[in-house]
Design an enzyme around this catalytic site. Structure first.
Site, PDB file in Angstrom:
ATOM      1  N   CYS A  34      15.354  -9.090 -10.895  1.00 40.19           N
ATOM      2  CA  CYS A  34      16.256  -8.027 -10.440  1.00 40.19           C
ATOM      3  C   CYS A  34      17.684  -8.171 -10.947  1.00 40.19           C
ATOM      4  CB  CYS A  34      16.247  -7.968  -8.924  1.00 40.19           C
ATOM      5  SG  CYS A  34      14.622  -7.557  -8.306  1.00 40.19           S
TER       6      CYS A  34
ATOM      7  N   ASN B  27      12.950  -0.613  -4.940  1.00 42.72           N
ATOM      8  CA  ASN B  27      13.578  -1.636  -5.788  1.00 42.72           C
ATOM      9  C   ASN B  27      12.880  -1.609  -7.161  1.00 42.72           C
ATOM     10  OD1 ASN B  27      14.254  -4.035  -7.074  1.00 42.72           O
ATOM     11  ND2 ASN B  27      14.205  -5.275  -5.207  1.00 42.72           N
TER      12      ASN B  27
ATOM     13  N   HIS C 283      22.978  -4.228  -6.149  1.00 39.62           N
ATOM     14  CA  HIS C 283      21.523  -4.086  -6.348  1.00 39.62           C
ATOM     15  C   HIS C 283      20.849  -4.053  -4.967  1.00 39.62           C
ATOM     16  CE1 HIS C 283      17.407  -4.719  -7.424  1.00 39.62           C
ATOM     17  NE2 HIS C 283      17.371  -5.875  -6.787  1.00 39.62           N
TER      18      HIS C 283
HETATM   19  C1  LIG Z   1      10.204  -6.811   4.523  1.00 43.57           C
HETATM   20  C2  LIG Z   1      11.379  -6.145   5.213  1.00 43.57           C
HETATM   21  C3  LIG Z   1      11.362  -4.654   4.897  1.00 43.57           C
HETATM   22  C4  LIG Z   1      11.261  -6.346   6.718  1.00 43.57           C
HETATM   23  O1  LIG Z   1      12.408  -5.884   7.387  1.00 43.57           O
HETATM   24  P1  LIG Z   1      13.077  -6.763   8.530  1.00 43.57           P
HETATM   25  O2  LIG Z   1      13.253  -8.147   7.995  1.00 43.57           O
HETATM   26  O3  LIG Z   1      14.272  -6.063   9.025  1.00 43.57           O
HETATM   27  O4  LIG Z   1      11.971  -6.672   9.676  1.00 43.57           O
HETATM   28  P2  LIG Z   1      11.170  -7.795  10.462  1.00 43.57           P
HETATM   29  O5  LIG Z   1      11.979  -9.046  10.597  1.00 43.57           O
HETATM   30  O6  LIG Z   1      10.661  -7.129  11.707  1.00 43.57           O
HETATM   31  O7  LIG Z   1       9.948  -8.082   9.501  1.00 43.57           O
HETATM   32  C5  LIG Z   1       8.787  -7.276   9.475  1.00 43.57           C
HETATM   33  C6  LIG Z   1       7.652  -8.152   9.005  1.00 43.57           C
HETATM   34  O8  LIG Z   1       7.902  -8.519   7.630  1.00 43.57           O
HETATM   35  C7  LIG Z   1       7.777  -9.942   7.518  1.00 43.57           C
HETATM   36  N1  LIG Z   1       8.660 -10.375   6.423  1.00 43.57           N
HETATM   37  C8  LIG Z   1       9.973 -10.124   6.275  1.00 43.57           C
HETATM   38  N2  LIG Z   1      10.423 -10.658   5.121  1.00 43.57           N
HETATM   39  C9  LIG Z   1       9.363 -11.258   4.548  1.00 43.57           C
HETATM   40  C10 LIG Z   1       9.181 -11.977   3.347  1.00 43.57           C
HETATM   41  N3  LIG Z   1      10.188 -12.171   2.484  1.00 43.57           N
HETATM   42  N4  LIG Z   1       7.949 -12.439   3.055  1.00 43.57           N
HETATM   43  C11 LIG Z   1       6.911 -12.221   3.904  1.00 43.57           C
HETATM   44  N5  LIG Z   1       7.029 -11.542   5.045  1.00 43.57           N
HETATM   45  C12 LIG Z   1       8.230 -11.067   5.375  1.00 43.57           C
HETATM   46  C13 LIG Z   1       8.207 -10.466   8.881  1.00 43.57           C
HETATM   47  O9  LIG Z   1       7.704 -11.755   9.092  1.00 43.57           O
HETATM   48  C14 LIG Z   1       7.567  -9.443   9.807  1.00 43.57           C
HETATM   49  O10 LIG Z   1       6.202  -9.728  10.005  1.00 43.57           O
HETATM   50  P3  LIG Z   1       5.488  -9.383  11.406  1.00 43.57           P
HETATM   51  O11 LIG Z   1       5.675  -7.919  11.626  1.00 43.57           O
HETATM   52  O12 LIG Z   1       4.077  -9.794  11.213  1.00 43.57           O
HETATM   53  O13 LIG Z   1       6.225 -10.207  12.431  1.00 43.57           O
HETATM   54  C15 LIG Z   1      12.719  -6.783   4.764  1.00 43.57           C
HETATM   55  O14 LIG Z   1      12.804  -8.111   5.243  1.00 43.57           O
HETATM   56  C16 LIG Z   1      12.887  -6.787   3.263  1.00 43.57           C
HETATM   57  O15 LIG Z   1      13.186  -5.747   2.620  1.00 43.57           O
HETATM   58  N6  LIG Z   1      12.762  -7.972   2.684  1.00 43.57           N
HETATM   59  C17 LIG Z   1      12.852  -8.133   1.239  1.00 43.57           C
HETATM   60  C18 LIG Z   1      14.145  -8.761   0.898  1.00 43.57           C
HETATM   61  C19 LIG Z   1      14.050  -9.431  -0.434  1.00 43.57           C
HETATM   62  O16 LIG Z   1      13.667 -10.596  -0.562  1.00 43.57           O
HETATM   63  N7  LIG Z   1      14.415  -8.732  -1.502  1.00 43.57           N
HETATM   64  C20 LIG Z   1      14.497  -9.328  -2.778  1.00 43.57           C
HETATM   65  C21 LIG Z   1      13.633  -8.525  -3.653  1.00 43.57           C
HETATM   66  S1  LIG Z   1      13.548  -9.281  -5.155  1.00 43.57           S
HETATM   67  C22 LIG Z   1      14.948  -8.902  -5.939  1.00 43.57           C
HETATM   68  O17 LIG Z   1      15.609  -7.950  -5.605  1.00 43.57           O
HETATM   69  C23 LIG Z   1      15.269  -9.783  -7.034  1.00 43.57           C
HETATM   70  C24 LIG Z   1      14.130 -10.308  -7.903  1.00 43.57           C
HETATM   71  O18 LIG Z   1      13.017 -10.552  -7.502  1.00 43.57           O
HETATM   72  O19 LIG Z   1      14.345 -10.541  -9.064  1.00 43.57           O
END
Ligand SMILES: CC(C)(COP(=O)(O)OP(=O)(O)OC[C@H]1O[C@@H](n2cnc3c(N)ncnc32)[C@H](O)[C@@H]1OP(=O)(O)O)[C@@H](O)C(=O)NCCC(=O)NCCSC(=O)CC(=O)O
Length: 403
Positions: free
Chosen positions: A169, A347, A314
């Site tokens: 990303c 994304n 981003h």
């Molecule tokens: C997944 C989400 C939409 C969930 O939103 P919230 O965190 O507000 O909600 P929440 O805490 O109730 O979580 C909902 C459910 O998702 C799970 N959960 C949250 N983050 C997780 C993760 N990284 N891996 C696995 N599971 C995950 C929680 O345990 C929960 O499970 P349960 O419901 O069973 O309890 C968010 O955390 C999100 O967008 N995370 C991604 C952020 C990220 O890492 N982005 C980077 C992308 S890569 C990037 O941009 C760069 C690159 O790769 O190069």
């Protein structure tokens, strides 16, 4: 300084561009395959991957989708493609070759759609492009998508091509940083930056560990023309790229990652990513503004109030934007361009930052048209993107007054 040294110094400065590099044009594109509303994604995903029996995972994906801040995403992948390639459903089956066969054509094609828009806006012929910086996580062949894009656009055979692969990303921001360096160090250079990402290389059935990736990533391409002065009469700078820095957060190598396997590319996104970024982001910004103060020779330029800036972040995920907003105490609306792009497209990895810049300038034009004379729009801004490493690319931007 001796006369010979002075002549050398003068000839060196004649080889460099004038002033900071600028963004001269922007174009974006999305594939025409499928547009999937986020509230239908879980049902559709479990149906097409023949995983309806995994009810626990389906409910979990629904919960995740509701929290992403995404409304819809664009994909090249269609049900027809899946019918022709049932091996894409099972990560244990070899499928990388078939995936690469598809993206090797489609990634440069999508990039060409975005680049054609940027070149049209720029107003000069494609043959005036001197450098091409291409970024994608699908670059697994040589010659690669950069060469195909050059030929689709009819670039000169002497164009200097570079492909950045697997930066994830932050690839788009890294490509812009490199374009800035190229433009400033090669007088007259016009650099085409193209980022094109198609999730087909990562697609697979649900296995519990990859649900967040399935809920988050979409397909898109962004293109930017970058050049430093002297500018042609018709060239109009949208953003000055004042200074750029890259920082790696120590000890976070395992938090974000991509791995090429025989069954496609796997993503790993640790749950701690938003928190880790939140801890580091202000430090990166302070460093970037300190180097911008040095770049413009103005000590005061390093003293910034975060709310006086415009922001191009981003949108890695909704909690990442929330965390950055909270840490920097940003007013609501400061990350509106990033949230808009996340909502409309998801994304799109490296390409996303180009969509954010495009959205920022669109909003800026509307604000210019609506504003009263007393209201000054932010002149200085910050661009932030992050990816595996964890690596943070930061760029200080300035909108020239005439815009
Ligand atoms: C997944 C989400 C939409 C969930 O939103 P919230 O965190 O507000 O909600 P929440 O805490 O109730 O979580 C909902 C459910 O998702 C799970 N959960 C949250 N983050 C997780 C993760 N990284 N891996 C696995 N599971 C995950 C929680 O345990 C929960 O499970 P349960 O419901 O069973 O309890 C968010 O955390 C999100 O967008 N995370 C991604 C952020 C990220 O890492 N982005 C980077 C992308 S890569 C990037 O941009 C760069 C690159 O790769 O190069």
């Amino acid at each position: 300084m001796t006369r010979a040294k002075a002549r050398m110094h003068e000839s060196r400065s004649m080889e460099h561009g004038e002033g900071p590099a600028t963004v001269l044009a922007i174009g974006t594109a999305n594939p025409s395959g499928a547009i999937v509303p986020q509230d239908e994604f879980a049902d559709q995903f479990f149906r097409v991957t023949k995983s309806e029996h995994l009810t626990y995972l389906k409910e979990k994906l629904k919960r995740i989708c509701q929290k992403t801040g995404i409304e819809k995403r664009h994909f090249h992948m269609t049900e027809d493609i899946l019918r022709a390639h049932p091996e894409f459903l099972d990560r244990e089956l070899p499928s990388l070759d078939a995936r690469i066969d598809i993206v090797a054509t489609e990634v440069p094609k999508l990039a060409a759609s975005a680049a054609a828009k940027a070149i049209a806006e720029w107003g000069r012929p494609a043959t005036d492009i001197t450098h091409l910086v291409f970024c994608t996580y699908s670059g697994c062949r040589a010659p690669s998508a950069d060469l195909q894009l050059a030929s689709l656009l009819g670039l000169r055979h002497s164009v200097c091509r570079t492909i950045l692969s697997l930066h994830g990303c932050y690839g788009g921001a890294r490509a812009l940083h490199l374009a800035k360096d190229l433009a400033e160090n090669n007088r007259g250079a016009r650099v085409l930056v193209a980022c094109s990402e198609i999730t087909l290389v990562c697609f697979g059935g649900p296995d519990g560990g990859n649900l967040v990736g399935h809920a988050l990533f979409g397909d898109g391409a962004g293109a930017v023309i970058v050049g430093a002065g002297p500018l042609d009469a018709g060239e109009r700078p949208l953003f000055e790229m004042v200074s750029a820095t890259q920082t790696t957060i120590p000890g976070t190598e395992h938090a974000l990652g991509m791995q090429v396997t025989g069954g496609g590319i796997d993503f790993h996104l640790a749950i701690q990513v938003p928190m880790l970024l939140g801890h580091s982001v202000e430090h990166c910004l302070l460093d970037a503004f300190a180097s911008s103060a040095a770049a413009v020779g103005d000590d005061d330029a390093g003293d910034v109030a975060w709310n006086d800036l415009f922001w191009a972040v981003h949108p890695g995920g909704r909690p990442i934007l929330d965390k950055i907003e909270a840490v920097l105490k940003l007013e609501p609306g400061k990350l509106a361009a990033s949230r808009h792009v996340l909502r409309e497209y998801g994304n799109m990895s490296g390409a996303t930052i180009v969509f954010v810049l495009d959205e920022l300038r669109r909003r800026r034009r509307e604000e210019e048209a609506d504003r009263d004379d007393d209201h000054q729009l932010a002149e200085w801004g910050a661009m932030l993107a992050f990816g595996p490493g964890i690596t943070i690319e930061t760029m200080v931007l300035r909108i020239p007054r005439a815009n």
